[in-house]
Design an enzyme around this catalytic site. Structure first.
Site, PDB file in Angstrom:
ATOM      1  N   LYS A  46      -2.397 -16.870   1.666  1.00  0.00           N
ATOM      2  CA  LYS A  46      -3.183 -16.108   0.693  1.00  0.00           C
ATOM      3  C   LYS A  46      -4.427 -15.536   1.115  1.00  0.00           C
ATOM      4  O   LYS A  46      -5.558 -15.251   0.398  1.00  0.00           O
ATOM      5  CB  LYS A  46      -3.529 -16.801  -0.547  1.00  0.00           C
ATOM      6  N   HIS A 101       1.872 -19.691   9.179  1.00  0.00           N
ATOM      7  CA  HIS A 101       0.802 -20.223   8.433  1.00  0.00           C
ATOM      8  C   HIS A 101       0.629 -21.678   9.051  1.00  0.00           C
ATOM      9  O   HIS A 101      -0.249 -22.446   8.302  1.00  0.00           O
ATOM     10  CB  HIS A 101       1.094 -20.528   6.989  1.00  0.00           C
ATOM     11  N   SER A 131      -5.974 -17.172  -5.388  1.00  0.00           N
ATOM     12  CA  SER A 131      -4.672 -16.523  -5.114  1.00  0.00           C
ATOM     13  C   SER A 131      -3.683 -17.387  -5.034  1.00  0.00           C
ATOM     14  O   SER A 131      -2.346 -17.312  -5.623  1.00  0.00           O
ATOM     15  CB  SER A 131      -5.135 -15.756  -3.903  1.00  0.00           C
TER      16      SER A 131
HETATM   17  P1  A3P Z   1      -5.023 -11.835  -4.418  1.00  0.00           P
HETATM   18  O1  A3P Z   1      -4.051 -12.809  -4.907  1.00  0.00           O
HETATM   19  O2  A3P Z   1      -6.277 -12.297  -4.729  1.00  0.00           O
HETATM   20  O3  A3P Z   1      -4.753 -10.381  -5.053  1.00  0.00           O
HETATM   21  P2  A3P Z   1      -1.053 -13.273   1.701  1.00  0.00           P
HETATM   22  O4  A3P Z   1      -0.627 -12.083   2.257  1.00  0.00           O
HETATM   23  O5  A3P Z   1      -1.773 -14.063   2.941  1.00  0.00           O
HETATM   24  O6  A3P Z   1      -0.265 -14.104   0.982  1.00  0.00           O
HETATM   25  O7  A3P Z   1      -2.434 -12.924   0.970  1.00  0.00           O
HETATM   26  C1  A3P Z   1      -2.158 -12.292  -0.361  1.00  0.00           C
HETATM   27  C2  A3P Z   1      -3.437 -11.702  -0.869  1.00  0.00           C
HETATM   28  O8  A3P Z   1      -3.914 -10.593  -0.191  1.00  0.00           O
HETATM   29  C3  A3P Z   1      -3.641 -11.086  -2.366  1.00  0.00           C
HETATM   30  O9  A3P Z   1      -4.750 -11.653  -3.020  1.00  0.00           O
HETATM   31  C4  A3P Z   1      -3.120  -9.593  -2.200  1.00  0.00           C
HETATM   32  O10 A3P Z   1      -3.339  -9.197  -3.345  1.00  0.00           O
HETATM   33  C5  A3P Z   1      -4.054  -9.300  -0.899  1.00  0.00           C
HETATM   34  N1  A3P Z   1      -3.727  -8.009  -0.604  1.00  0.00           N
HETATM   35  C6  A3P Z   1      -2.500  -7.890   0.314  1.00  0.00           C
HETATM   36  N2  A3P Z   1      -2.433  -6.691   0.730  1.00  0.00           N
HETATM   37  C7  A3P Z   1      -3.931  -6.042   0.257  1.00  0.00           C
HETATM   38  C8  A3P Z   1      -4.517  -4.801   0.674  1.00  0.00           C
HETATM   39  N3  A3P Z   1      -3.859  -3.885   1.405  1.00  0.00           N
HETATM   40  N4  A3P Z   1      -6.054  -4.830   0.239  1.00  0.00           N
HETATM   41  C9  A3P Z   1      -6.504  -5.811  -0.495  1.00  0.00           C
HETATM   42  N5  A3P Z   1      -5.791  -7.057  -0.533  1.00  0.00           N
HETATM   43  C10 A3P Z   1      -4.535  -7.203  -0.392  1.00  0.00           C
END
Ligand code: A3P
Length: 288
Positions: A46, A101, A131
């Site tokens: 996340k 991860h 998240s």
């Molecule tokens: P939130 O749940 O706070 O919205 P991961 O890819 O490590 O699982 O992380 C997911 C988080 O990255 C999510 O956060 C998601 O919305 C955010 N995310 C993914 N793509 C993004 C982008 N282009 N810009 C900003 N945040 C992004």
């Protein structure tokens, strides 16, 4: 977390039976062969992993979005510890792009003697908690985790999938003095995506024109990524019938809407204790 039909501990770290390849994880440290040309995206869950996968995919495609529009991220940059990833990686040709991860003590030791490049993306742990809380809910791993305060407590104890956030970042951080390791934060990407895309291009020794860089920026925006995910069918296929929300809000500082004053104080106290002695300038989330 304890061993159950849903979770299993490997070397003290909880994993999810449904998606993780336990057998591979147990042997990965010794057995997995990292190659010199590999590019690895590493993050605690996340923290912006998918954002980084799309940025790197776009850089490798010179800004052309066809690849990200047609192939889900778990095929473009498979997670070495996932059931879905282990097989795909075996058939990949150099230069391989993959994701993990894993905490440092479970990651293949062959990486440390290789020339493989790793991009580590970190995020404000307060926003990671929020998240993660939303993301993990559909797995129904722990009945008490439907309440935010319980998930918050488990996170602080490092008693969540992939273990402690503090151990993860502190385990990987010493690598940042190596030229094959790039440490970036989610918050920096938010502040100046262009400067960071250029930094990643430099790290990967990829020369992109201004037009190509503009296309990377356009296609790595939250809205564009959300749209591409509908087009490339992610994540529906990979975890059927569990529906995961990857693109949720994509903002910095959402924790302020979740933490009580008491939770904020508890968190800050623990953070100070655990992160003591580290260069705080590395962590731009202290301002948000
Ligand atoms: P939130 O749940 O706070 O919205 P991961 O890819 O490590 O699982 O992380 C997911 C988080 O990255 C999510 O956060 C998601 O919305 C955010 N995310 C993914 N793509 C993004 C982008 N282009 N810009 C900003 N945040 C992004």
């Amino acid at each position: 977390m304890e061993d159950s039909d849903k979770c299993k501990l490997v070397k003290g770290i909880p994993f999810i039976q449904k998606i993780h390849n336990m057998e591979a994880i147990e042997k990965m440290y010794d057995d997995f062969e990292v190659r010199d040309k590999d590019v690895i995206i590493m993050a605690y869950p996340k923290s912006g992993t998918h954002w980084m996968i799309d940025i790197v995919s776009l850089i490798y495609s010179n800004g052309d979005p066809s690849w990200i529009k047609s192939v889900p991220s778990w095929k473009r940059s498979p997670w070495i510890e996932m059931k879905s990833g282990s097989e795909i990686i075996k058939s990949k040709k150099d230069p391989r792009l993959f994701t993990s991860h894993l905490p440092v003590h479970l990651f293949p030791k062959s990486y440390f003697n290789s020339k493989a490049k790793m991009i580590y993306i970190a995020r404000n742990p307060r926003d990671v908690i929020v998240s993660f809380y939303h993301f993990i809910a559909p797995f129904a791993l722990h009945s008490s985790w439907s309440a935010f305060e319980n998930f918050f407590e488990s996170f602080l104890q490092g008693n969540v999938v992939y273990g402690s956030w503090f151990d993860h970042i502190k385990g990987w951080l010493p690598m940042r003095n190596s030229e094959k390791f790039l440490f970036l934060t989610y918050e920096e990407l938010h502040q100046d995506l262009k400067a960071n895309v250029e930094k990643i291009c430099g790290f990967l020794r990829k020369k992109l024109s201004e037009k190509e860089i503009s296309s990377v920026l356009e296609n790595a925006s939250f809205q564009a990524m959300e749209k591409h995910r509908l087009e490339n069918n992610e994540p529906v296929i990979h975890l059927k019938p569990i529906q995961l929300v990857l693109m949720r809000k994509g903002i910095c500082g959402e924790w302020k809407n979740y933490f009580t004053v008491a939770q904020m104080e508890t968190f800050n106290k623990l953070y100070q204790k655990k992160m003591e002695g580290l260069d705080q300038d590395l962590f731009p989330w202290n301002q948000c």
